[in-house]
Scaffold this active site. Structure first.
Site, PDB file in Angstrom:
ATOM      1  N   PRO A 104       0.833  -1.205   0.000  1.00 31.79           N
ATOM      2  CA  PRO A 104       0.000   0.000   0.000  1.00 31.79           C
ATOM      3  C   PRO A 104       0.873   1.263   0.000  1.00 31.79           C
ATOM      4  O   PRO A 104       1.909   1.296   0.675  1.00 31.79           O
ATOM      5  CB  PRO A 104      -0.795  -0.101   1.302  1.00 31.79           C
ATOM      6  CG  PRO A 104      -0.681  -1.520   1.745  1.00 31.79           C
ATOM      7  CD  PRO A 104       0.572  -2.075   1.149  1.00 31.79           C
ATOM      8  N   ALA A 113      10.631   2.966  -1.046  1.00 31.15           N
ATOM      9  CA  ALA A 113      11.965   2.364  -0.911  1.00 31.15           C
ATOM     10  C   ALA A 113      11.996   0.987  -1.570  1.00 31.15           C
ATOM     11  O   ALA A 113      12.983   0.593  -2.197  1.00 31.15           O
ATOM     12  CB  ALA A 113      12.346   2.246   0.564  1.00 31.15           C
ATOM     13  N   ASP A 155      14.151   3.423   6.215  1.00 30.52           N
ATOM     14  CA  ASP A 155      13.358   2.674   5.225  1.00 30.52           C
ATOM     15  C   ASP A 155      14.260   1.979   4.204  1.00 30.52           C
ATOM     16  O   ASP A 155      14.141   0.772   3.970  1.00 30.52           O
ATOM     17  CB  ASP A 155      12.389   3.608   4.485  1.00 30.52           C
ATOM     18  CG  ASP A 155      11.135   3.889   5.286  1.00 30.52           C
ATOM     19  OD1 ASP A 155      11.186   3.748   6.518  1.00 30.52           O
ATOM     20  OD2 ASP A 155      10.114   4.248   4.674  1.00 30.52           O
TER      21      ASP A 155
HETATM   22  O1  PMV Z   1       8.101   5.945   6.160  1.00 33.12           O
HETATM   23  P1  PMV Z   1       7.420   5.925   7.488  1.00 33.12           P
HETATM   24  O2  PMV Z   1       6.065   6.537   7.505  1.00 33.12           O
HETATM   25  O3  PMV Z   1       7.524   4.580   8.155  1.00 33.12           O
HETATM   26  O4  PMV Z   1       8.236   6.928   8.466  1.00 33.12           O
HETATM   27  C1  PMV Z   1       9.583   6.813   8.651  1.00 33.12           C
HETATM   28  C2  PMV Z   1       9.912   6.934  10.076  1.00 33.12           C
HETATM   29  C3  PMV Z   1      10.136   8.317  10.635  1.00 33.12           C
HETATM   30  O5  PMV Z   1      10.945   8.100  11.783  1.00 33.12           O
HETATM   31  C4  PMV Z   1       8.826   8.963  11.065  1.00 33.12           C
HETATM   32  C5  PMV Z   1      10.843   9.259   9.686  1.00 33.12           C
HETATM   33  C6  PMV Z   1      12.278   8.882   9.390  1.00 33.12           C
HETATM   34  O6  PMV Z   1      12.834   9.481   8.445  1.00 33.12           O
HETATM   35  O7  PMV Z   1      12.873   8.041  10.091  1.00 33.12           O
END
Ligand code: PMV
Length: 316
Positions: A104, A113, A155
């Site tokens: 999603p 990513a 990520d």
């Molecule tokens: O991509 P997400 O929504 O899982 O967010 C990443 C995690 C955060 O800590 C909120 C942002 C980051 O750059 O680490």
């Protein structure tokens, strides 16, 4: 039947989705985080030969055909061209890269990513090159910056290495060895997670109240250390309380919302050992730790409480 080489992929690669177990947001401030791949959802890239020169990326889910020599601003063109530059390949050969994903979008599951990782790996393979996980992660990080501004890098790291990781910003990752596999349910609020907005909001509140926010981040760091020890040596059921405590801290730093809280409570009421939001927050996903016998009832409770999708994954 005639064999048609243009319809046979010359290379294929997949990459998993991801979720953050502990440390979202705090990771931006140097706190350790734990992230895990989600094997049940993935992005896949197939590379086909093309008679004309130049690389075209066919992003099937987006219904978009990206010509990487002319659509220069597109993130997938940048990913392609950065890889070609790194490998010293010019001019580009004639290739079509077909991309598909079951992850999603804007749900905090690492879809961007993952798509970029699959593309880079498949293209390198088609060009006869081997890339290390670290190189893939670095190349994907450049693209993540286009979407997230100042991402921590978590990520691209977990998706490129495709294993549970202990991650500290700007440091070498540490792969985590799970002593006993455990079950996670990922519940989607169906609301797009605006990671950039959530990260900017935390930054504003941190700047206004640094001591208070540093105390929240220190508490989250302690939970991450605790969780790592349990994952590597202990009984995973003990992670549940840490999830609950982490969710309370994420509420305090202002990144939960009513829908996430509803799903977290529904999971706990249905017998989950613990639950928390996961990722950027303000929408997106939450995670629940469950024993095998609670997978079904907690899934049903999440759906009844409004989850638009529930993914089961095992961390191992
Ligand atoms: O991509 P997400 O929504 O899982 O967010 C990443 C995690 C955060 O800590 C909120 C942002 C980051 O750059 O680490």
């Amino acid at each position: 039947m005639r064999h048609d080489p243009l319809h046979q992929p010359i290379a294929t690669a997949s990459a998993p989705g991801k979720f953050i177990l502990h440390g979202e947001h705090a990771v931006v401030y140097g706190v350790p985080a734990i992230a895990c791949p989600v094997a049940g959802v993935s992005a896949t890239a197939h590379v086909y030969p093309k008679e004309t020169p130049g690389i075209v990326v066919d992003a099937i889910d987006l219904n978009a055909q990206i010509r990487t020599q002319t659509d220069l601003d597109h993130p997938l063109s940048l990913a392609t061209n950065n890889l070609l530059a790194q490998l010293g390949i010019s001019p580009p050969p004639g290739l079509t890269i077909k991309l598909q994903s079951t992850i999603p979008i804007a749900a905090g599951l690492g879809s961007g990513a993952s798509i970029t990782t699959a593309l880079i790996r498949a293209l390198a393979q088609a060009l006869g090159k081997q890339l290390t996980n670290a190189t893939v992660s670095d190349l994907v990080f450049e693209i993540e910056k286009l979407f997230h501004g100042t991402p921590s890098g978590i990520d691209n790291t977990v998706v490129a290495y495709a294993q549970p990781v202990w991650f500290i910003r700007d440091q070498e990752l540490i792969p985590l060895k799970t002593k006993t596999p455990f079950h996670i349910l990922i519940g989607d609020t169906g609301i797009a997670s605006e990671t950039v907005t959530a990260v900017a909001g935390v930054r504003q509140r941190f700047d206004a109240n640094p001591d208070q926010y540093q105390a929240y981040f220190d508490a989250i760091a302690a939970l991450a250390h605790n969780a790592r020890e349990i994952i590597e040596t202990g009984n995973p059921a003990e992670l549940g309380l840490l999830f609950n405590e982490n969710h309370r801290l994420l509420q305090r730093i202002g990144v939960s919302n009513a829908e996430l809280d509803t799903l977290v409570n529904a999971a706990k009421n249905a017998g989950a050992l613990g639950a928390k939001l996961s990722g950027g927050g303000l929408g997106g996903n939450m995670i629940a730790l469950v024993t095998a016998d609670k997978i079904e009832p907690v899934t049903q409770a999440l759906q009844a409480a409004g989850a638009t999708r529930v993914i089961h994954t095992q961390v191992q």
